[in-house]
Design a protein around this motif. Structure first.
Motif, PDB file in Angstrom:
ATOM      1  N   ARG A  69      -1.234  36.711  47.606  1.00  0.00           N
ATOM      2  CA  ARG A  69      -1.139  35.575  48.525  1.00  0.00           C
ATOM      3  C   ARG A  69      -1.588  35.946  49.934  1.00  0.00           C
ATOM      4  O   ARG A  69      -1.874  35.058  50.749  1.00  0.00           O
ATOM      5  CB  ARG A  69       0.294  35.039  48.559  1.00  0.00           C
ATOM      6  CG  ARG A  69       0.679  34.280  47.299  1.00  0.00           C
ATOM      7  CD  ARG A  69       2.148  33.893  47.323  1.00  0.00           C
ATOM      8  NE  ARG A  69       3.019  35.055  47.221  1.00  0.00           N
ATOM      9  CZ  ARG A  69       4.347  34.987  47.163  1.00  0.00           C
ATOM     10  NH1 ARG A  69       4.949  33.792  47.248  1.00  0.00           N
ATOM     11  NH2 ARG A  69       5.069  36.076  47.047  1.00  0.00           N
ATOM     12  N   GLY A  74      -6.351  33.758  47.679  1.00  0.00           N
ATOM     13  CA  GLY A  74      -5.226  34.092  46.812  1.00  0.00           C
ATOM     14  C   GLY A  74      -5.617  34.951  45.629  1.00  0.00           C
ATOM     15  O   GLY A  74      -4.916  34.977  44.611  1.00  0.00           O
ATOM     16  N   ILE A 147      -8.588  35.922  55.773  1.00  0.00           N
ATOM     17  CA  ILE A 147      -7.612  35.161  56.546  1.00  0.00           C
ATOM     18  C   ILE A 147      -8.263  34.780  57.877  1.00  0.00           C
ATOM     19  O   ILE A 147      -8.843  35.623  58.559  1.00  0.00           O
ATOM     20  CB  ILE A 147      -6.335  35.990  56.774  1.00  0.00           C
ATOM     21  CG1 ILE A 147      -5.733  36.414  55.430  1.00  0.00           C
ATOM     22  CG2 ILE A 147      -5.311  35.192  57.580  1.00  0.00           C
ATOM     23  CD1 ILE A 147      -4.556  37.365  55.556  1.00  0.00           C
ATOM     24  N   ASN A 151      -6.658  29.045  57.862  1.00  0.00           N
ATOM     25  CA  ASN A 151      -5.714  29.207  56.755  1.00  0.00           C
ATOM     26  C   ASN A 151      -4.523  30.108  57.059  1.00  0.00           C
ATOM     27  O   ASN A 151      -3.585  30.182  56.265  1.00  0.00           O
ATOM     28  CB  ASN A 151      -6.442  29.726  55.510  1.00  0.00           C
ATOM     29  CG  ASN A 151      -7.087  31.094  55.709  1.00  0.00           C
ATOM     30  OD1 ASN A 151      -6.630  31.910  56.498  1.00  0.00           O
ATOM     31  ND2 ASN A 151      -8.166  31.351  54.974  1.00  0.00           N
ATOM     32  N   HIS A 152      -4.544  30.808  58.207  1.00  0.00           N
ATOM     33  CA  HIS A 152      -3.479  31.798  58.420  1.00  0.00           C
ATOM     34  C   HIS A 152      -2.081  31.187  58.530  1.00  0.00           C
ATOM     35  O   HIS A 152      -1.107  31.811  58.060  1.00  0.00           O
ATOM     36  CB  HIS A 152      -3.789  32.695  59.626  1.00  0.00           C
ATOM     37  CG  HIS A 152      -3.488  32.105  60.967  1.00  0.00           C
ATOM     38  ND1 HIS A 152      -2.296  32.288  61.613  1.00  0.00           N
ATOM     39  CD2 HIS A 152      -4.249  31.341  61.786  1.00  0.00           C
ATOM     40  CE1 HIS A 152      -2.325  31.665  62.770  1.00  0.00           C
ATOM     41  NE2 HIS A 152      -3.499  31.083  62.904  1.00  0.00           N
ATOM     42  N   ILE A 155      -0.906  30.628  54.877  1.00  0.00           N
ATOM     43  CA  ILE A 155      -0.680  31.899  54.181  1.00  0.00           C
ATOM     44  C   ILE A 155       0.639  32.511  54.626  1.00  0.00           C
ATOM     45  O   ILE A 155       1.437  32.977  53.803  1.00  0.00           O
ATOM     46  CB  ILE A 155      -1.853  32.860  54.440  1.00  0.00           C
ATOM     47  CG1 ILE A 155      -3.115  32.346  53.745  1.00  0.00           C
ATOM     48  CG2 ILE A 155      -1.515  34.271  53.962  1.00  0.00           C
ATOM     49  CD1 ILE A 155      -4.362  33.125  54.083  1.00  0.00           C
ATOM     50  N   SER A 158       3.520  30.613  53.067  1.00  0.00           N
ATOM     51  CA  SER A 158       3.687  30.861  51.629  1.00  0.00           C
ATOM     52  C   SER A 158       4.456  32.149  51.380  1.00  0.00           C
ATOM     53  O   SER A 158       5.204  32.261  50.401  1.00  0.00           O
ATOM     54  CB  SER A 158       2.323  30.915  50.936  1.00  0.00           C
ATOM     55  OG  SER A 158       1.614  32.101  51.267  1.00  0.00           O
TER      56      SER A 158
END
Length: 382
Positions: A69, A74, A147, A151-152, A155, A158
């Motif tokens: 992840r 991913g 990353i 999207n960081h 992430i 998650s």
């Protein structure tokens, strides 16, 4: 925007560029107990003042190291390019990132990285594991984990939403109100810093076990340390590299060496982008100069050299015996033996077939078989 994001994160977490010599100011003992699993002759490694090693951070970092992840798609983790059974190298010529980018350099073993004065093949400015970790996570040339500024946040969330991590972060950072990327990077660095490897047959030999090394390996050890082969000049000490720092040192050298692998223009040139320290400093005398890799576990970390261009230990020895590599066909034609920037110790030597086998036997004795299977360093999700 990608460049700005990566630069911002690097400045926030990595510190400034270093010089060819780095003063080590933090020689204090860790404030917490940690089992380094060291032989008595080994000095403790330097710990960053803002990231002391703790067992809780080590265990948190171990989970993050194996977690897919922690990537844009991913699909990859740190362990994708650093496999335990290969002493945390990957056995490939060059690894491929999550977006399909081929990395320009070979994946190095992470074992004993806590003692390396610089932590990449050819960048004098990267002197801490924390700095280096930023590049595969957030770098864009090549893209590895992928990353980025888009999207960081997702992430990070998650990871934080996983109940396992709730407990791990609470133990590692009990007084911290908010977890951010710094804690993830610091924990990953702590796990890597804690991967130590001093349980080989050679170490048993040092400890007094006269039967630990074969007669061939003992002859290989003598050859390795001889003035004829001169291997020990760049691969010396307990780590078999001259790029070392520990808590006993006040001034640390960060050497890089041109070993005569290429000479593509007849003037000492190395293929782009792998021009060694020259790539960072711009100094022509550092063309083709790379850090001497540690030879611990070298038998399980093939292929070799900064670009994975030599497949076997036998070929490495023959290349050094020839005083460099003469490439007579293909895109990199050139006589590296005549490279004007070649290290003076790469002068060539005479060696018999039996002696090559003896040196290889010695190098095999540097493999820490326990490291390759130790559950302490293994995948916690399996």
């Amino acid at each position: 925007m990608k460049f700005i994001f990566v630069c911002f994160v690097l400045m926030a977490l990595s510190g400034c560029y270093g010089d060819s010599q780095t003063k080590v100011n933090d020689t204090s003992e860790s404030t917490t107990e940690f089992n380094w699993n060291l032989p008595p002759q080994m000095a403790l490694p330097v710990e960053p003042a803002d990231n002391p090693v703790t067992e809780a951070k080590f265990q948190l970092g171990r989970h993050l190291f194996y977690d897919n992840r922690l990537s844009g798609g991913g699909a990859i983790s740190c362990a994708s390019c650093h496999e335990q059974k290969k002493a945390f190298a990957d056995g490939k010529i060059r690894p491929t990132g999550g977006a399909g980018d081929l990395h320009p350099r070979n994946s190095q073993s992470l074992a004993n990285a806590a003692w390396f004065a610089t932590v990449t093949w050819g960048n004098p400015s990267l002197t801490t594991i924390e700095q280096q970790i930023m590049l595969p996570l957030f770098g864009t040339d090549p893209i590895e984990h992928g990353i980025n500024e888009t999207n960081h946040p997702a992430i990070l969330q998650s990871i934080l939403r996983d109940p396992r991590y709730t407990a791990l972060f609470a133990e590692a950072y009990p007084t911290l109100q908010q977890i951010d990327w710094k804690q993830l990077v610091d924990s990953l660095a702590t796990f890597v810093r804690g991967i130590t490897s001093f349980r080989s047959a050679y170490d048993s030999h040092l400890a007094g076990d006269k039967s630990a090394l074969s007669d061939s390996a003992k002859r290989g050890l003598q050859l390795f340390n001889s003035e004829r082969l001169e291997c020990f000049h760049c691969h010396d000490g307990h780590l078999f590299t001259d790029s070392v720092r520990d808590r006993s040192m006040r001034v640390v050298e960060t050497p890089f060496h041109n070993t005569g692998l290429y000479n593509i223009d007849g003037l000492g040139g190395y293929p782009e982008p792998n021009t060694g320290a020259h790539e960072v400093t711009g100094r022509i005398v550092e063309m083709g100069a790379f850090r001497a890799a540690s030879l611990r576990n070298v038998a399980v970390t093939a292929p070799y050299m900064h670009d994975g261009s030599i497949a076997t230990l036998e070929e490495v020895i023959r290349t050094y015996a020839a005083g460099g590599r003469n490439i007579t066909e293909g895109e990199h034609i050139g006589d590296g033996r005549r490279n004007p920037y070649k290290d003076s110790f790469i002068a060539g030597f005479d060696i018999t077939e039996d002696e090559i086998n003896d040196v290889i036997a010695f190098l095999n004795s540097l493999t820490d078989e326990k490291l390759l299977n130790d559950a302490r360093y293994g995948n916690p999700f399996e």
